[in-house]
Design an enzyme around this catalytic site. Sequence first.
Site, PDB file in Angstrom:
ATOM      1  N   TRP A 155       0.800  -1.221   0.000  1.00  0.00           N
ATOM      2  CA  TRP A 155       0.000   0.000   0.000  1.00  0.00           C
ATOM      3  C   TRP A 155       0.836   1.275   0.000  1.00  0.00           C
ATOM      4  O   TRP A 155       0.288   2.368  -0.094  1.00  0.00           O
ATOM      5  CB  TRP A 155      -0.911   0.024   1.242  1.00  0.00           C
ATOM      6  CG  TRP A 155      -0.204  -0.399   2.496  1.00  0.00           C
ATOM      7  CD1 TRP A 155      -0.236  -1.641   3.066  1.00  0.00           C
ATOM      8  CD2 TRP A 155       0.668   0.394   3.321  1.00  0.00           C
ATOM      9  NE1 TRP A 155       0.567  -1.677   4.181  1.00  0.00           N
ATOM     10  CE2 TRP A 155       1.127  -0.440   4.364  1.00  0.00           C
ATOM     11  CE3 TRP A 155       1.113   1.716   3.279  1.00  0.00           C
ATOM     12  CZ2 TRP A 155       2.009  -0.005   5.361  1.00  0.00           C
ATOM     13  CZ3 TRP A 155       1.991   2.160   4.258  1.00  0.00           C
ATOM     14  CH2 TRP A 155       2.421   1.305   5.282  1.00  0.00           C
ATOM     15  N   ASN A 156       2.144   1.180   0.160  1.00  0.00           N
ATOM     16  CA  ASN A 156       2.905   2.420   0.374  1.00  0.00           C
ATOM     17  C   ASN A 156       3.112   3.217  -0.918  1.00  0.00           C
ATOM     18  O   ASN A 156       3.095   4.437  -0.911  1.00  0.00           O
ATOM     19  CB  ASN A 156       4.230   2.140   1.085  1.00  0.00           C
ATOM     20  CG  ASN A 156       5.118   1.205   0.324  1.00  0.00           C
ATOM     21  OD1 ASN A 156       4.643   0.355  -0.434  1.00  0.00           O
ATOM     22  ND2 ASN A 156       6.416   1.327   0.507  1.00  0.00           N
ATOM     23  N   LYS A 179      -3.101  -8.102  -7.754  1.00  0.00           N
ATOM     24  CA  LYS A 179      -3.827  -8.143  -6.476  1.00  0.00           C
ATOM     25  C   LYS A 179      -3.230  -7.040  -5.610  1.00  0.00           C
ATOM     26  O   LYS A 179      -2.192  -7.216  -4.984  1.00  0.00           O
ATOM     27  CB  LYS A 179      -3.634  -9.526  -5.818  1.00  0.00           C
ATOM     28  CG  LYS A 179      -4.715  -9.926  -4.838  1.00  0.00           C
ATOM     29  CD  LYS A 179      -4.920  -9.001  -3.660  1.00  0.00           C
ATOM     30  CE  LYS A 179      -3.889  -9.151  -2.570  1.00  0.00           C
ATOM     31  NZ  LYS A 179      -4.063  -8.143  -1.485  1.00  0.00           N
ATOM     32  N   PRO A 180      -3.882  -5.868  -5.570  1.00  0.00           N
ATOM     33  CA  PRO A 180      -3.331  -4.766  -4.767  1.00  0.00           C
ATOM     34  C   PRO A 180      -3.603  -4.973  -3.274  1.00  0.00           C
ATOM     35  O   PRO A 180      -4.420  -5.815  -2.894  1.00  0.00           O
ATOM     36  CB  PRO A 180      -4.117  -3.555  -5.283  1.00  0.00           C
ATOM     37  CG  PRO A 180      -5.431  -4.120  -5.745  1.00  0.00           C
ATOM     38  CD  PRO A 180      -5.148  -5.511  -6.235  1.00  0.00           C
ATOM     39  N   ALA A 181      -2.927  -4.165  -2.461  1.00  0.00           N
ATOM     40  CA  ALA A 181      -3.141  -4.221  -1.014  1.00  0.00           C
ATOM     41  C   ALA A 181      -4.590  -3.851  -0.682  1.00  0.00           C
ATOM     42  O   ALA A 181      -5.216  -3.050  -1.387  1.00  0.00           O
ATOM     43  CB  ALA A 181      -2.176  -3.269  -0.320  1.00  0.00           C
ATOM     44  N   GLY A 232       6.421  -6.566  -0.838  1.00  0.00           N
ATOM     45  CA  GLY A 232       5.786  -6.511   0.474  1.00  0.00           C
ATOM     46  C   GLY A 232       6.789  -6.843   1.553  1.00  0.00           C
ATOM     47  O   GLY A 232       8.007  -6.725   1.349  1.00  0.00           O
ATOM     48  N   SER A 233       6.290  -7.296   2.680  1.00  0.00           N
ATOM     49  CA  SER A 233       7.163  -7.549   3.828  1.00  0.00           C
ATOM     50  C   SER A 233       7.977  -8.822   3.622  1.00  0.00           C
ATOM     51  O   SER A 233       7.572  -9.736   2.892  1.00  0.00           O
ATOM     52  CB  SER A 233       6.313  -7.668   5.083  1.00  0.00           C
ATOM     53  OG  SER A 233       5.369  -8.699   4.900  1.00  0.00           O
ATOM     54  N   GLU A 253      10.374  -8.487  -3.814  1.00  0.00           N
ATOM     55  CA  GLU A 253      10.952  -7.193  -3.399  1.00  0.00           C
ATOM     56  C   GLU A 253      10.457  -6.954  -1.983  1.00  0.00           C
ATOM     57  O   GLU A 253       9.278  -6.664  -1.767  1.00  0.00           O
ATOM     58  CB  GLU A 253      10.473  -6.072  -4.329  1.00  0.00           C
ATOM     59  CG  GLU A 253      10.908  -6.221  -5.780  1.00  0.00           C
ATOM     60  CD  GLU A 253      12.390  -5.911  -5.989  1.00  0.00           C
ATOM     61  OE1 GLU A 253      13.012  -5.303  -5.109  1.00  0.00           O
ATOM     62  OE2 GLU A 253      12.916  -6.314  -7.037  1.00  0.00           O
ATOM     63  N   LEU A 254      11.359  -7.073  -1.002  1.00  0.00           N
ATOM     64  CA  LEU A 254      10.904  -7.177   0.396  1.00  0.00           C
ATOM     65  C   LEU A 254      11.366  -5.997   1.257  1.00  0.00           C
ATOM     66  O   LEU A 254      11.727  -4.961   0.750  1.00  0.00           O
ATOM     67  CB  LEU A 254      11.383  -8.513   0.952  1.00  0.00           C
ATOM     68  CG  LEU A 254      11.011  -9.726   0.075  1.00  0.00           C
ATOM     69  CD1 LEU A 254      11.586 -11.007   0.640  1.00  0.00           C
ATOM     70  CD2 LEU A 254       9.500  -9.829  -0.112  1.00  0.00           C
ATOM     71  N   CYS A 287      10.243   1.284   1.559  1.00  0.00           N
ATOM     72  CA  CYS A 287      11.189   0.202   1.819  1.00  0.00           C
ATOM     73  C   CYS A 287      12.618   0.717   1.832  1.00  0.00           C
ATOM     74  O   CYS A 287      13.476   0.152   2.496  1.00  0.00           O
ATOM     75  CB  CYS A 287      11.020  -0.891   0.774  1.00  0.00           C
ATOM     76  SG  CYS A 287      11.055  -0.229  -0.890  1.00  0.00           S
ATOM     77  N   GLU A 389      12.816  -2.836  10.703  1.00  0.00           N
ATOM     78  CA  GLU A 389      12.202  -1.851   9.816  1.00  0.00           C
ATOM     79  C   GLU A 389      11.033  -1.195  10.548  1.00  0.00           C
ATOM     80  O   GLU A 389      10.076  -1.866  10.919  1.00  0.00           O
ATOM     81  CB  GLU A 389      11.686  -2.571   8.557  1.00  0.00           C
ATOM     82  CG  GLU A 389      11.059  -1.644   7.552  1.00  0.00           C
ATOM     83  CD  GLU A 389      10.508  -2.401   6.335  1.00  0.00           C
ATOM     84  OE1 GLU A 389       9.786  -3.398   6.517  1.00  0.00           O
ATOM     85  OE2 GLU A 389      10.808  -1.991   5.206  1.00  0.00           O
TER      86      GLU A 389
HETATM   87  P1  NAD Z   1       2.541  -7.153   3.284  1.00  0.00           P
HETATM   88  O1  NAD Z   1       3.612  -8.151   3.075  1.00  0.00           O
HETATM   89  O2  NAD Z   1       1.717  -7.246   4.504  1.00  0.00           O
HETATM   90  O3  NAD Z   1       1.496  -7.176   2.057  1.00  0.00           O
HETATM   91  C1  NAD Z   1       1.916  -7.018   0.726  1.00  0.00           C
HETATM   92  C2  NAD Z   1       0.896  -7.670  -0.191  1.00  0.00           C
HETATM   93  O4  NAD Z   1       0.896  -9.075   0.046  1.00  0.00           O
HETATM   94  C3  NAD Z   1      -0.550  -7.212   0.031  1.00  0.00           C
HETATM   95  O5  NAD Z   1      -1.209  -7.128  -1.210  1.00  0.00           O
HETATM   96  C4  NAD Z   1      -1.128  -8.347   0.845  1.00  0.00           C
HETATM   97  O6  NAD Z   1      -2.519  -8.474   0.717  1.00  0.00           O
HETATM   98  C5  NAD Z   1      -0.421  -9.536   0.245  1.00  0.00           C
HETATM   99  N1  NAD Z   1      -0.367 -10.747   1.080  1.00  0.00           N
HETATM  100  C6  NAD Z   1      -0.432 -10.840   2.426  1.00  0.00           C
HETATM  101  N2  NAD Z   1      -0.395 -12.144   2.798  1.00  0.00           N
HETATM  102  C7  NAD Z   1      -0.295 -12.878   1.667  1.00  0.00           C
HETATM  103  C8  NAD Z   1      -0.212 -14.272   1.395  1.00  0.00           C
HETATM  104  N3  NAD Z   1      -0.247 -15.181   2.371  1.00  0.00           N
HETATM  105  N4  NAD Z   1      -0.098 -14.665   0.113  1.00  0.00           N
HETATM  106  C9  NAD Z   1      -0.064 -13.770  -0.893  1.00  0.00           C
HETATM  107  N5  NAD Z   1      -0.170 -12.432  -0.691  1.00  0.00           N
HETATM  108  C10 NAD Z   1      -0.268 -11.987   0.565  1.00  0.00           C
HETATM  109  O7  NAD Z   1       3.263  -5.731   3.159  1.00  0.00           O
HETATM  110  P2  NAD Z   1       2.637  -4.295   3.376  1.00  0.00           P
HETATM  111  O8  NAD Z   1       2.441  -4.078   4.834  1.00  0.00           O
HETATM  112  O9  NAD Z   1       1.491  -4.086   2.449  1.00  0.00           O
HETATM  113  O10 NAD Z   1       3.846  -3.384   2.824  1.00  0.00           O
HETATM  114  C11 NAD Z   1       4.911  -3.008   3.592  1.00  0.00           C
HETATM  115  C12 NAD Z   1       6.133  -3.864   3.334  1.00  0.00           C
HETATM  116  O11 NAD Z   1       6.465  -3.862   1.957  1.00  0.00           O
HETATM  117  C13 NAD Z   1       7.378  -3.332   4.034  1.00  0.00           C
HETATM  118  O12 NAD Z   1       8.071  -4.392   4.645  1.00  0.00           O
HETATM  119  C14 NAD Z   1       8.196  -2.739   2.908  1.00  0.00           C
HETATM  120  O13 NAD Z   1       9.583  -2.674   3.152  1.00  0.00           O
HETATM  121  C15 NAD Z   1       7.871  -3.639   1.789  1.00  0.00           C
HETATM  122  N6  NAD Z   1       8.158  -2.983   0.509  1.00  0.00           N
HETATM  123  C16 NAD Z   1       9.229  -3.397  -0.225  1.00  0.00           C
HETATM  124  C17 NAD Z   1       9.554  -2.750  -1.405  1.00  0.00           C
HETATM  125  C18 NAD Z   1      10.723  -3.166  -2.255  1.00  0.00           C
HETATM  126  O14 NAD Z   1      10.808  -2.725  -3.391  1.00  0.00           O
HETATM  127  N7  NAD Z   1      11.627  -3.987  -1.781  1.00  0.00           N
HETATM  128  C19 NAD Z   1       8.776  -1.675  -1.841  1.00  0.00           C
HETATM  129  C20 NAD Z   1       7.698  -1.279  -1.056  1.00  0.00           C
HETATM  130  C21 NAD Z   1       7.395  -1.949   0.119  1.00  0.00           C
END
Ligand code: NAD
Length: 491
Positions: A155-156, A179-181, A232-233, A253-254, A287, A389
Amino acid sequence: MTGEMLSQFVGKHFVAGEFVSGEGELVAVENPATTDPIGEIRIATPAEIDRAVSAARAAFPAWADAPAKKRADALHRLGNAIAADADAMATVMTLEQGKPVNEARGEILKLAEACHFYAEEAVRVHGEIVPNDTTDSESHVVREPIGVVGAITPWNYPAELIGWKLCGALAAGCTIIIKPAELTPFTALAIAAKVKEAGIPDGVVNVLTGSGSTVGQALVEHPDVDKIAFTGSSSVGLHIQRTCPRIKRLSLELGGNCPMIVTAKADLAAAIKGAARRSFRNNGQICIAINRIYVARPVYDEFVTGLASAADALTVANGIDKPDADVGAMASAEPLDKTIDHLKDALEKGARLVAGGARPEGEQFARGHFFRPTVVAECDHTMKVMTEETFGPLVGVMPFDSLDEAVRLSNDTPYGLASYLYTTDASEIRYVSRKLDYGNVAVNNVDAGVMNAPYGGRKQSGVGYEHGREGMLEYFNFKHIRIRLDQPEGL
Ligand code: NAD
């Protein structure tokens, strides 16, 4: 400005070129600046997920076989359509994510830029001819699109993080299901509207809304999805890697825990400006946000005082009411709670609060997820702010006595996404930038990611690349065609 554009997306998915009403469970989406509801999404059902995957599969052969120029033209049209409607799209983003409208507009325009960049890359997909050990044979290495991509995004940066996947995949000839946040679904659906307007063939791009554990996980497990492109995370990235039930291409990309080193030879004013920008832009919900700063002891006090003033000078506001605010609301209660937890932990362990540390004052901030940009000094590695983080508007500062100590502290993390260095000394730049164990090192600037250079993490920050030519290569299989060539008859 209101969100007229947003209302048309309530409860919808985008499948096979049409906005369709979802049939799954309803989930409310809130404005984080007010906590007022702005609309609902539907969690995609298994049947809807199958329909979207089938649409992407059906569209794949024609899209993959189309001349590269046709895909390039489509991406240029998409970039133009997005840029033309940047204001309305930015408002949608601010309403669901909280960042000020001007910043959101900048992100939308960068999405348009990504469309044009990958449009140009699409027509430069080359192969190789590799000599063999004998002269009667040669190896052709050609690139073929992987197939159907499942893109799962956070979502960021609700537009750009979709855009890098969408544009790289489409340029390569793949089709995609996004599949967006849950917090930011409407920006994704606004992008889908532009896909339709740009005349991209039905089924090439699909958007499904819903939770990660159901819709995201279903894409990970789906036998007809060939690749998952995830941002995501680290914990969810690891979960995806562990639970993917079949061999599938993954790019992950985490998370990060990004250090900044400021040496005694730095331009201190520039370092302070850079630190304030990259620690607090988007409320630190990046991130590649600077989480922790190591400053050479002779310039430490001056740096801390300067950064505290720069943080105090930042304006915090509802990003709809004040489009040019430096920071808006945080996206939800979760990152705000984590920020407060990390701050409390640092102060309990002896850190000194030098800026922020509380919600801004005023009735307008009472309900939303607001927090002042916060700086803590005299930190050490027992504190969460230096080792985890935060993903919020909090940065920790600590002094160092030697360059090697600064490098050791910087690398003392399971993450390896981005790092920052400020020094005007060329030998320090050379030495430190090579020692930093990160996918990105920004020297005397804080823009670790630019469109035409590869961007990716190492260690627990992920695998794979976005941006640049490398960002498109993630969507290809390489095929080796070995050809035995007889001499022509009659020689
Ligand atoms: P998140 O991991 O909670 O969610 C990211 C996405 O994954 C969402 O769409 C969520 O619905 C989905 N998701 C959650 N559980 C899942 C599962 N079991 N299977 C498949 N999809 C699933 O992350 P967040 O809180 O939305 O975003 C913040 C994190 O993203 C931070 O850790 C940040 O560092 C990271 N991030 C990384 C980058 C990069 O380029 N490396 C860029 C932006 C954000």
